[in-house]
Design a protein around this motif. Sequence first.
Motif, short mmCIF file in Angstrom:
data_model
loop_
_atom_site.label_atom_id
_atom_site.label_comp_id
_atom_site.label_asym_id
_atom_site.label_seq_id
_atom_site.Cartn_x
_atom_site.Cartn_y
_atom_site.Cartn_z
N THR A 181 0.82 -1.20 0.00
CA THR A 181 0.00 0.00 0.00
C THR A 181 0.86 1.26 0.00
N LEU A 182 1.87 1.27 0.87
CA LEU A 182 2.71 2.46 0.99
C LEU A 182 3.50 2.71 -0.30
N LEU A 183 4.12 1.69 -0.84
CA LEU A 183 4.93 1.89 -2.04
C LEU A 183 4.07 2.27 -3.24
N THR A 184 2.86 1.76 -3.31
CA THR A 184 1.97 2.16 -4.39
C THR A 184 1.68 3.65 -4.32
N ASP A 185 1.42 4.15 -3.11
CA ASP A 185 1.18 5.59 -2.96
C ASP A 185 2.44 6.40 -3.25
N LEU A 186 3.58 5.94 -2.76
CA LEU A 186 4.83 6.67 -2.98
C LEU A 186 5.20 6.71 -4.46
N SER A 187 4.79 5.70 -5.21
CA SER A 187 5.15 5.66 -6.64
C SER A 187 4.56 6.82 -7.42
N ARG A 188 3.55 7.48 -6.86
CA ARG A 188 2.92 8.61 -7.55
C ARG A 188 3.65 9.92 -7.31
N ILE A 189 4.66 9.91 -6.47
CA ILE A 189 5.44 11.13 -6.23
C ILE A 189 6.43 11.33 -7.36
N ASP A 190 6.40 12.46 -7.96
CA ASP A 190 7.24 12.73 -9.13
C ASP A 190 8.60 13.29 -8.71
N ARG A 191 9.25 12.60 -7.82
CA ARG A 191 10.59 12.95 -7.36
C ARG A 191 11.35 11.66 -7.09
N ASP A 192 12.67 11.73 -7.13
CA ASP A 192 13.47 10.59 -6.71
C ASP A 192 13.43 10.50 -5.18
N TRP A 193 13.24 9.27 -4.67
CA TRP A 193 13.15 9.12 -3.22
C TRP A 193 13.76 7.79 -2.78
N LEU A 194 14.04 7.74 -1.49
CA LEU A 194 14.51 6.52 -0.83
C LEU A 194 13.67 6.31 0.42
N LEU A 195 13.16 5.11 0.60
CA LEU A 195 12.38 4.76 1.78
C LEU A 195 13.22 3.89 2.70
N VAL A 196 13.18 4.20 4.00
CA VAL A 196 13.89 3.40 5.00
C VAL A 196 12.89 3.01 6.09
N SER A 197 12.85 1.73 6.43
CA SER A 197 11.97 1.27 7.50
C SER A 197 12.65 0.14 8.26
N MET A 198 12.43 0.11 9.57
CA MET A 198 12.98 -0.95 10.39
C MET A 198 11.97 -2.09 10.52
N SER A 199 12.42 -3.31 10.31
CA SER A 199 11.54 -4.45 10.53
C SER A 199 11.34 -4.66 12.03
N ARG A 200 10.37 -5.51 12.36
CA ARG A 200 10.04 -5.74 13.77
C ARG A 200 10.41 -7.16 14.18
N ASN A 201 10.95 -7.25 15.39
CA ASN A 201 11.35 -8.54 15.93
C ASN A 201 10.14 -9.23 16.54
N VAL A 202 9.78 -10.40 16.02
CA VAL A 202 8.60 -11.10 16.51
C VAL A 202 8.96 -12.45 17.12
N SER A 203 10.14 -12.53 17.72
CA SER A 203 10.54 -13.79 18.35
C SER A 203 9.64 -14.12 19.53
N SER A 204 8.95 -13.10 20.10
CA SER A 204 7.98 -13.36 21.17
C SER A 204 6.64 -12.76 20.75
N PHE A 205 6.01 -13.35 19.77
CA PHE A 205 4.74 -12.85 19.22
C PHE A 205 3.62 -13.14 20.21
N PRO A 206 2.99 -12.11 20.80
CA PRO A 206 2.08 -12.32 21.93
C PRO A 206 0.61 -12.44 21.57
N TYR A 207 0.25 -12.55 20.29
CA TYR A 207 -1.15 -12.46 19.91
C TYR A 207 -1.71 -13.81 19.48
N ASN A 208 -2.97 -14.04 19.86
CA ASN A 208 -3.69 -15.23 19.45
C ASN A 208 -4.30 -14.97 18.07
N LEU A 209 -3.94 -15.82 17.11
CA LEU A 209 -4.40 -15.58 15.74
C LEU A 209 -5.91 -15.76 15.59
N ALA A 210 -6.55 -16.36 16.59
CA ALA A 210 -8.00 -16.47 16.54
C ALA A 210 -8.65 -15.09 16.65
#
Length: 705
Positions: A181-210
């Motif tokens: 979603t983000l990159l699709t929106d950014l692709s409409r910007i008529d400038r050269d750009w660089l995106l930087v994002s930090m991934s998230r550590n999920v070694s202790s994922f606390p959520y029930n997928l139900a």
Amino acid sequence: MFLPSHGHRRPPLPRRRGASSRRGVDGLTTSPRRAGCLFFLLLAFVVLAAALLHRAASSTTARAGHHHREEGDLRTAAPRVTIFSAPLRPPDGSPARQELAVRSWLALPWDVTVVLLGSHPSTLALAGRLGRRVTVEAAVDSSFMGTPFFHSMIARAQAAADSDICVLVDAEVVLLPEAVTLLTDLSRIDRDWLLVSMSRNVSSFPYNLAHSAMLEEIQAGKWAADGSDRGLVLAWNNPGRPLLAGVVPSFLYGRGAHSWWLAHEVLSSETRLVFDASSLVLGLYPEDFTAKRGAGLSSSGRLPDGSWESGVNRHLASVYGSYCHRPPGGHHHSFSMLYEVVKHSEDYMLSKVEEPSFSNFVIGREQNTHEGFGKPWNKENNCLSDHLPSYSSENPEAADAPYSLEMLLQFVTDENRSVVLGVAGASYRDMLMSWVCRLRHLRVTNFVVCALDQETYEFAVLQGLPVFRDPTSPKNVSFDDCHFGTQCFKRVTKVKSCIVLEIIRMGYNVLLSDVDVYWFRNPVKFLYSLGPATFAAQSDEFNETGPINMPRRLNSGFYYARSDSATITTMDMVVKHAAKSNSSEQPSFYDVLCGKGGVNRLGDDRCLEPSTNLTVVFLDRDKFPNGAYKGLWERHDLRLACRNLGCFIIHNNWVNGRKKKLWRQTASGLWDYDPSSRICLQSWGEASSSFTAAEQFHASEDTES
């Protein structure tokens, strides 16, 4: 300001054919102690759940009267995206997590293509299991340990002319639909750009997928950000246009500093808008990269095997660019091209960053993101020689030295215990690299390099070469005046035979190849097939007819010496003879092997050393031509001429002077290295490369090359 998008709304995701409406499995939870198959299944469900949630949200938006696009429309409007990644071998990388991650990329609501960088068999096997959208680029430069070079990876991505957006991500990071979603929106910007994002550590994922509806509302702070270089997601548009003002140094991928350095230098160069998307969750990683790296330190505090590569990266980060220095004016310096990407309801907004202290990639080197490195960002503490003292007989216990000669030989030798030896000093380091690049292109990996000086040793380490420092080499090697016939040349040549003798005494066969020898094909198997008690050498005879074993016509710049008693004894005789001579070692080879005046000659192309019964074979000049044979170097198409002759190699000798030699080789098109970027020349980089070898090494006496 809002990103340009459809009605300031994220485009709805397409409904996938055959997708189930089920949200998960009741009771399935994770904990920090879970491992194995359950862990990987969990991550797979994370990706699936996120996709389902986006689809459900899109359907709700459509029912509320917002614009809805069908699958075909979305794919038509979506940018062309190529994801580049370099899978690392165990223990640095996990094949199971790598496959899971790549499958998550392919499941994104784009027809993305994936390019895996590297030539390891596991990388080829991974691509083979994942279908036609995953290809392998094996030509990316790697160190002799198999670690890919970050600057070569960037160069390959920049050559992706068929892509609108390049994404560079670690091979174990799971990408979420938020990235689409983000990159699709950014692709409409008529400038050269660089995106930087930090991934998230999920070694202790606390959520029930139900109860997976919670996932849509998760804030970045709920999961720990992985601030290591491997945890960063980098993306940019318009590949082929400059990323930064300058060159990317030869960082070793996955060894720290490279991605943060790149983001900082792009920002400092002001060549592109820089978007910090660290407040969003674009990628997940099932382990803390930083903790994994820190666990490698031994109780003694010494660096573990391979961590000298981290020292290399720290050194490069400290001497290239401004990453290790506070910006002018301290933290209050304004970065005019920096924006934070924030989420506002269903829209993304770009927020101008006036105070860069909150932006992790601007000052992260002084905060927790780099605690795994301690405090390396001080130029005085990152001299390469501090990390890489020469491993030699004078310093056999050097804690940080990469590898001794004996260790290198064990690592690189082929199935017949043959190794290729190159010897070079500072004056020929660019030619050394062209020679190495050619060997890499031919997939020749069983080579080692002897550095004649500390400068060349450190340079070779930075290029990922299996290099050792010879403590007996001359200390005053001339940069420009070490060609054939000079006193410098005579001293240097005698080092080579001593090293060959040392290696064959260790039980290895040696092909000594000067770095001005250009390889068309790998000759090692052919030379090995000549059998034991055989010494094979290039002939330096220039006459096209007549014997090729005439007096003093044995070239000691290309020969194959086997590790057998006859060869060892004879090489010892050569070394002792050369030590007493005022000439180079080359006449000693002929006088010992063929006798003075050629009294031990056999026929037109052989000699027999009588005391050891060692047979000396002068190699066929059609297959192993010297620099004067048939005027090949003056041919309009040297490569074609040598192909017609069946050449294995051609020697760039019979020319006087380093600059003339460089000029002749580059002008003939037999050059494989770009010294400006320190990358091997590749066919995928020809369109964007401005390097012209002949201009780089013009043989002008008034210009230093």
